[in-house]
Scaffold this motif. Structure first.
Motif, PDB file in Angstrom:
ATOM      1  N   LEU A  34       0.821  -1.206   0.000  1.00 52.74           N
ATOM      2  CA  LEU A  34       0.000   0.000   0.000  1.00 52.74           C
ATOM      3  C   LEU A  34       0.860   1.264   0.000  1.00 52.74           C
ATOM      4  N   LEU A  35       1.921   1.268   0.790  1.00 54.93           N
ATOM      5  CA  LEU A  35       2.823   2.419   0.792  1.00 54.93           C
ATOM      6  C   LEU A  35       3.547   2.528  -0.547  1.00 54.93           C
ATOM      7  N   GLY A  36       3.942   1.394  -1.108  1.00 53.69           N
ATOM      8  CA  GLY A  36       4.574   1.398  -2.428  1.00 53.69           C
ATOM      9  C   GLY A  36       3.634   1.945  -3.493  1.00 53.69           C
ATOM     10  N   GLY A  37       2.366   1.582  -3.423  1.00 52.61           N
ATOM     11  CA  GLY A  37       1.382   2.114  -4.361  1.00 52.61           C
ATOM     12  C   GLY A  37       1.220   3.620  -4.219  1.00 52.61           C
ATOM     13  N   ALA A  38       1.233   4.102  -2.979  1.00 54.51           N
ATOM     14  CA  ALA A  38       1.129   5.552  -2.752  1.00 54.51           C
ATOM     15  C   ALA A  38       2.339   6.275  -3.330  1.00 54.51           C
ATOM     16  N   LEU A  39       3.513   5.717  -3.108  1.00 50.15           N
ATOM     17  CA  LEU A  39       4.730   6.347  -3.640  1.00 50.15           C
ATOM     18  C   LEU A  39       4.772   6.282  -5.163  1.00 50.15           C
ATOM     19  N   LEU A  40       4.305   5.181  -5.736  1.00 46.18           N
ATOM     20  CA  LEU A  40       4.247   5.058  -7.193  1.00 46.18           C
ATOM     21  C   LEU A  40       3.281   6.086  -7.776  1.00 46.18           C
ATOM     22  N   SER A  41       2.134   6.255  -7.136  1.00 40.40           N
ATOM     23  CA  SER A  41       1.182   7.244  -7.643  1.00 40.40           C
ATOM     24  C   SER A  41       1.749   8.653  -7.544  1.00 40.40           C
ATOM     25  N   GLN A  42       2.553   8.905  -6.518  1.00 40.55           N
ATOM     26  CA  GLN A  42       3.149  10.231  -6.350  1.00 40.55           C
ATOM     27  C   GLN A  42       4.280  10.475  -7.344  1.00 40.55           C
ATOM     28  N   TYR A  43       5.263   9.581  -7.347  1.00 33.61           N
ATOM     29  CA  TYR A  43       6.465   9.822  -8.148  1.00 33.61           C
ATOM     30  C   TYR A  43       6.359   9.301  -9.580  1.00 33.61           C
ATOM     31  N   GLY A  44       5.509   8.310  -9.807  1.00 31.89           N
ATOM     32  CA  GLY A  44       5.364   7.763 -11.147  1.00 31.89           C
ATOM     33  C   GLY A  44       4.272   8.428 -11.958  1.00 31.89           C
ATOM     34  N   PHE A  45       3.221   8.890 -11.273  1.00 32.29           N
ATOM     35  CA  PHE A  45       2.071   9.433 -11.981  1.00 32.29           C
ATOM     36  C   PHE A  45       1.735  10.868 -11.603  1.00 32.29           C
ATOM     37  N   GLY A  46       2.556  11.480 -10.765  1.00 37.66           N
ATOM     38  CA  GLY A  46       2.382  12.898 -10.437  1.00 37.66           C
ATOM     39  C   GLY A  46       1.172  13.232  -9.595  1.00 37.66           C
ATOM     40  N   LEU A  47       0.647  12.271  -8.843  1.00 40.40           N
ATOM     41  CA  LEU A  47      -0.480  12.537  -7.947  1.00 40.40           C
ATOM     42  C   LEU A  47       0.078  12.954  -6.586  1.00 40.40           C
ATOM     43  N   HIS A  48       0.230  14.239  -6.407  1.00 43.23           N
ATOM     44  CA  HIS A  48       0.844  14.756  -5.180  1.00 43.23           C
ATOM     45  C   HIS A  48      -0.090  14.572  -3.991  1.00 43.23           C
ATOM     46  N   PRO A  49       0.442  14.145  -2.846  1.00 43.88           N
ATOM     47  CA  PRO A  49      -0.392  13.893  -1.676  1.00 43.88           C
ATOM     48  C   PRO A  49      -0.766  15.183  -0.943  1.00 43.88           C
ATOM     49  N   CYS A  50      -1.940  15.157  -0.340  1.00 41.06           N
ATOM     50  CA  CYS A  50      -2.347  16.238   0.545  1.00 41.06           C
ATOM     51  C   CYS A  50      -1.920  15.854   1.969  1.00 41.06           C
ATOM     52  N   GLU A  51      -2.270  16.677   2.929  1.00 42.03           N
ATOM     53  CA  GLU A  51      -1.868  16.416   4.313  1.00 42.03           C
ATOM     54  C   GLU A  51      -2.439  15.104   4.831  1.00 42.03           C
ATOM     55  N   MET A  52      -3.714  14.840   4.562  1.00 44.57           N
ATOM     56  CA  MET A  52      -4.328  13.602   5.051  1.00 44.57           C
ATOM     57  C   MET A  52      -3.761  12.375   4.349  1.00 44.57           C
ATOM     58  N   CYS A  53      -3.274  12.538   3.119  1.00 40.08           N
ATOM     59  CA  CYS A  53      -2.603  11.421   2.439  1.00 40.08           C
ATOM     60  C   CYS A  53      -1.338  11.027   3.204  1.00 40.08           C
ATOM     61  N   TYR A  54      -0.598  12.036   3.654  1.00 45.61           N
ATOM     62  CA  TYR A  54       0.601  11.746   4.443  1.00 45.61           C
ATOM     63  C   TYR A  54       0.233  11.060   5.756  1.00 45.61           C
ATOM     64  N   TRP A  55      -0.863  11.490   6.374  1.00 54.36           N
ATOM     65  CA  TRP A  55      -1.286  10.853   7.627  1.00 54.36           C
ATOM     66  C   TRP A  55      -1.513   9.363   7.431  1.00 54.36           C
ATOM     67  N   GLN A  56      -2.043   8.960   6.277  1.00 52.43           N
ATOM     68  CA  GLN A  56      -2.306   7.549   6.016  1.00 52.43           C
ATOM     69  C   GLN A  56      -1.022   6.747   5.863  1.00 52.43           C
ATOM     70  N   ARG A  57       0.050   7.402   5.470  1.00 51.99           N
ATOM     71  CA  ARG A  57       1.327   6.708   5.267  1.00 51.99           C
ATOM     72  C   ARG A  57       2.017   6.377   6.590  1.00 51.99           C
ATOM     73  N   TRP A  58       1.871   7.226   7.578  1.00 49.22           N
ATOM     74  CA  TRP A  58       2.600   7.014   8.834  1.00 49.22           C
ATOM     75  C   TRP A  58       2.288   5.668   9.492  1.00 49.22           C
ATOM     76  N   PRO A  59       1.026   5.265   9.638  1.00 46.63           N
ATOM     77  CA  PRO A  59       0.774   3.949  10.237  1.00 46.63           C
ATOM     78  C   PRO A  59       1.354   2.799   9.407  1.00 46.63           C
ATOM     79  N   HIS A  60       1.378   2.955   8.094  1.00 49.82           N
ATOM     80  CA  HIS A  60       1.978   1.906   7.259  1.00 49.82           C
ATOM     81  C   HIS A  60       3.479   1.804   7.536  1.00 49.82           C
ATOM     82  N   GLU A  61       4.126   2.937   7.739  1.00 47.56           N
ATOM     83  CA  GLU A  61       5.554   2.914   8.072  1.00 47.56           C
ATOM     84  C   GLU A  61       5.781   2.221   9.414  1.00 47.56           C
ATOM     85  N   VAL A  62       4.930   2.499  10.395  1.00 44.09           N
ATOM     86  CA  VAL A  62       5.014   1.833  11.695  1.00 44.09           C
ATOM     87  C   VAL A  62       4.791   0.335  11.529  1.00 44.09           C
TER      88      VAL A  62
END
Length: 160
Positions: A18-46
């Motif tokens: 899921l985190l890889g998909g988020a990063l792919l959408s950001q860096y591969g497809f230019g879908l920049h995350p908003c603040e709440m998008c970043y919030w969703q990434r933190w628990p995945h990192e944990v």
């Protein structure tokens, strides 16, 4: 592989995917995350960190406990995704401010701010069948975290 072992492996694979998909959408497809998008990434990192340490501990009960922590973190990301999707679908009010991506690090803070894309938290950048990325994160995270808990807990009827 037992159900508990499968659950411990999935506790790493699910948030990594899921985190890889988020990063792919950001860096591969230019879908920049908003603040709440970043919030969703933190628990995945944990979850990734807890799952890695849990797998390194082997079959010890501490390893299983860390897989449970990872599953709870995955579900937490899904809950944040559900909140974010609700904001996008106008089910409830969201944040009053939105965030942009971090600056380029050029040293010119004003230029970084002016050149950063403004991403609104209440507008989905991409949808499939009416489901936004936040909605997909909610679905996959809540179901995936629940699956991990079920696999870990079903052996001998308990989590111990």
């Amino acid at each position: 592989m037992t159900g508990r072992q499968t659950g411990r492996v999935l506790a790493l694979i699910i948030p990594a995917a899921l985190l890889g998909g988020a990063l792919l959408s950001q860096y591969g497809f230019g879908l920049h995350p908003c603040e709440m998008c970043y919030w969703q990434r933190w628990p995945h990192e944990v979850a990734i960190g807890a799952a890695i340490v849990g797998l390194l501990l082997g079959r010890r009960s501490a390893g299983t406990a860390l897989a449970v922590v990872a599953a709870i973190a995955i579900i937490a990301s899904g809950a944040i995704g559900l909140f974010h999707a609700g904001v996008e679908y106008r089910w409830w009010e969201g944040l009053t401010t939105c965030s942009t991506t971090p600056g380029s690090g050029s040293g010119d803070v004003l230029a970084d701010i002016m050149n950063a894309p403004l991403i609104r938290c209440d507008q989905a950048q991409w949808t499939l069948a009416g489901i936004s990325l936040a909605g997909f994160n909610a679905i996959f995270s809540i179901l995936g975290g629940g699956l991990v808990l079920w696999l870990i807990g079903r052996k001998q009827g308990g989590f111990a």
